[in-house]
Design a protein around this motif. Structure first.
Motif, PDB file in Angstrom:
ATOM      1  N   VAL A  17       0.886  -1.258   0.113  1.00 60.26           N
ATOM      2  CA  VAL A  17       0.066  -0.352  -0.229  1.00 60.26           C
ATOM      3  C   VAL A  17       1.094   1.377  -0.150  1.00 60.26           C
ATOM      4  O   VAL A  17       0.483   1.930  -0.445  1.00 60.26           O
ATOM      5  N   LYS A  18       1.533   1.129   1.156  1.00 58.46           N
ATOM      6  CA  LYS A  18       3.091   2.283   0.527  1.00 58.46           C
ATOM      7  C   LYS A  18       3.417   2.724  -0.427  1.00 58.46           C
ATOM      8  O   LYS A  18       3.551   3.602  -0.957  1.00 58.46           O
ATOM      9  N   ALA A  19       4.067   1.392  -1.596  1.00 61.31           N
ATOM     10  CA  ALA A  19       4.088   1.304  -2.285  1.00 61.31           C
ATOM     11  C   ALA A  19       3.504   2.270  -3.485  1.00 61.31           C
ATOM     12  O   ALA A  19       3.747   2.672  -4.574  1.00 61.31           O
ATOM     13  N   ALA A  20       2.526   1.794  -3.392  1.00 64.79           N
ATOM     14  CA  ALA A  20       1.730   2.031  -4.555  1.00 64.79           C
ATOM     15  C   ALA A  20       1.235   3.238  -3.837  1.00 64.79           C
ATOM     16  O   ALA A  20       1.474   4.455  -5.276  1.00 64.79           O
ATOM     17  N   GLU A  21       0.982   3.672  -3.076  1.00 62.13           N
ATOM     18  CA  GLU A  21       1.130   5.290  -2.715  1.00 62.13           C
ATOM     19  C   GLU A  21       2.060   6.339  -2.949  1.00 62.13           C
ATOM     20  O   GLU A  21       1.262   7.642  -4.215  1.00 62.13           O
ATOM     21  N   SER A  22       2.996   5.692  -2.817  1.00 58.07           N
ATOM     22  CA  SER A  22       4.397   6.660  -3.247  1.00 58.07           C
ATOM     23  C   SER A  22       4.494   6.808  -4.688  1.00 58.07           C
ATOM     24  O   SER A  22       5.000   7.639  -5.130  1.00 58.07           O
ATOM     25  N   ALA A  23       3.749   5.537  -5.039  1.00 62.90           N
ATOM     26  CA  ALA A  23       4.575   6.006  -7.020  1.00 62.90           C
ATOM     27  C   ALA A  23       2.890   6.694  -7.735  1.00 62.90           C
ATOM     28  O   ALA A  23       2.566   7.158  -8.813  1.00 62.90           O
ATOM     29  N   GLY A  24       2.135   6.713  -6.705  1.00 63.31           N
ATOM     30  CA  GLY A  24       0.632   7.714  -7.339  1.00 63.31           C
ATOM     31  C   GLY A  24      -0.371   7.080  -8.218  1.00 63.31           C
ATOM     32  O   GLY A  24      -1.284   7.845  -8.132  1.00 63.31           O
ATOM     33  N   GLN A  25      -0.515   5.377  -7.908  1.00 66.68           N
ATOM     34  CA  GLN A  25      -1.637   4.714  -8.033  1.00 66.68           C
ATOM     35  C   GLN A  25      -2.602   4.957  -6.884  1.00 66.68           C
ATOM     36  O   GLN A  25      -3.966   3.921  -7.742  1.00 66.68           O
ATOM     37  N   VAL A  26      -2.807   5.513  -5.381  1.00 68.61           N
ATOM     38  CA  VAL A  26      -3.886   5.406  -4.975  1.00 68.61           C
ATOM     39  C   VAL A  26      -4.645   6.564  -5.357  1.00 68.61           C
ATOM     40  O   VAL A  26      -4.331   8.006  -4.382  1.00 68.61           O
ATOM     41  N   ALA A  27      -5.998   6.304  -5.066  1.00 74.33           N
ATOM     42  CA  ALA A  27      -7.131   7.426  -5.003  1.00 74.33           C
ATOM     43  C   ALA A  27      -7.373   7.627  -3.841  1.00 74.33           C
ATOM     44  O   ALA A  27      -7.121   9.294  -4.000  1.00 74.33           O
ATOM     45  N   ASP A  28      -7.020   7.210  -2.848  1.00 71.09           N
ATOM     46  CA  ASP A  28      -7.447   7.247  -1.774  1.00 71.09           C
ATOM     47  C   ASP A  28      -6.684   7.344  -1.020  1.00 71.09           C
ATOM     48  O   ASP A  28      -6.523   6.641   0.418  1.00 71.09           O
ATOM     49  N   SER A  29      -5.696   8.102  -0.907  1.00 68.16           N
ATOM     50  CA  SER A  29      -3.880   7.851  -0.298  1.00 68.16           C
ATOM     51  C   SER A  29      -4.145   8.332   0.924  1.00 68.16           C
ATOM     52  O   SER A  29      -5.145   9.416   1.254  1.00 68.16           O
ATOM     53  N   MET A  30      -3.349   8.100   1.702  1.00 70.46           N
ATOM     54  CA  MET A  30      -3.551   9.190   3.218  1.00 70.46           C
ATOM     55  C   MET A  30      -3.395  10.109   2.808  1.00 70.46           C
ATOM     56  O   MET A  30      -4.191  10.861   3.964  1.00 70.46           O
ATOM     57  N   ASP A  31      -2.384  10.836   1.697  1.00 64.17           N
ATOM     58  CA  ASP A  31      -2.562  12.115   1.840  1.00 64.17           C
ATOM     59  C   ASP A  31      -4.038  13.164   1.415  1.00 64.17           C
ATOM     60  O   ASP A  31      -4.205  14.291   1.937  1.00 64.17           O
ATOM     61  N   VAL A  32      -4.345  12.222   0.257  1.00 67.92           N
ATOM     62  CA  VAL A  32      -5.792  12.858   0.784  1.00 67.92           C
ATOM     63  C   VAL A  32      -7.194  12.624   1.196  1.00 67.92           C
ATOM     64  O   VAL A  32      -7.833  13.356   1.508  1.00 67.92           O
ATOM     65  N   ARG A  33      -6.589  11.579   2.134  1.00 66.84           N
ATOM     66  CA  ARG A  33      -7.200  11.478   4.072  1.00 66.84           C
ATOM     67  C   ARG A  33      -7.364  12.531   4.329  1.00 66.84           C
ATOM     68  O   ARG A  33      -7.955  13.151   5.685  1.00 66.84           O
ATOM     69  N   MET A  34      -5.472  12.473   4.920  1.00 69.24           N
ATOM     70  CA  MET A  34      -4.935  13.461   5.953  1.00 69.24           C
ATOM     71  C   MET A  34      -5.933  15.393   5.413  1.00 69.24           C
ATOM     72  O   MET A  34      -6.593  16.157   5.730  1.00 69.24           O
TER      73      MET A  34
END
Length: 76
Positions: A17-34
């Motif tokens: 999950v962390k790798a996918a978020e850092s690659a920009g592949q996750v739509a609802d990433s932790m940054d979006v949620r924060m």
């Protein structure tokens, strides 16, 4: 034969999950949620509005070529 334990599997899934978020592949990433929660704390939107917006983001994920955190976790 699968030699990894459940604990090891969960660690690998969280890393995926962390790798996918850092690659920009996750739509609802932790940054979006924060960012959504920051808007809630500032009083710009209510918690219900933030939850609704997150639901919309998750629903649109596939159409914009991304995955949700849950999908990234299950793939890990």
């Amino acid at each position: 034969m699968n030699d990894r334990t459940r604990f090891e599997a969960s660690i690998e899934k969280r890393a995926a999950v962390k790798a996918a978020e850092s690659a920009g592949q996750v739509a609802d990433s932790m940054d979006v949620r924060m960012a959504l929660m920051d808007r809630v704390h500032k009083g710009e939107i209510t918690l219900e509005q933030a939850q609704s917006e997150l639901k919309k983001i998750k629903a649109k994920a596939k159409s914009i070529g991304k995955v949700t955190r849950a999908q990234a976790f299950s793939r890990g």
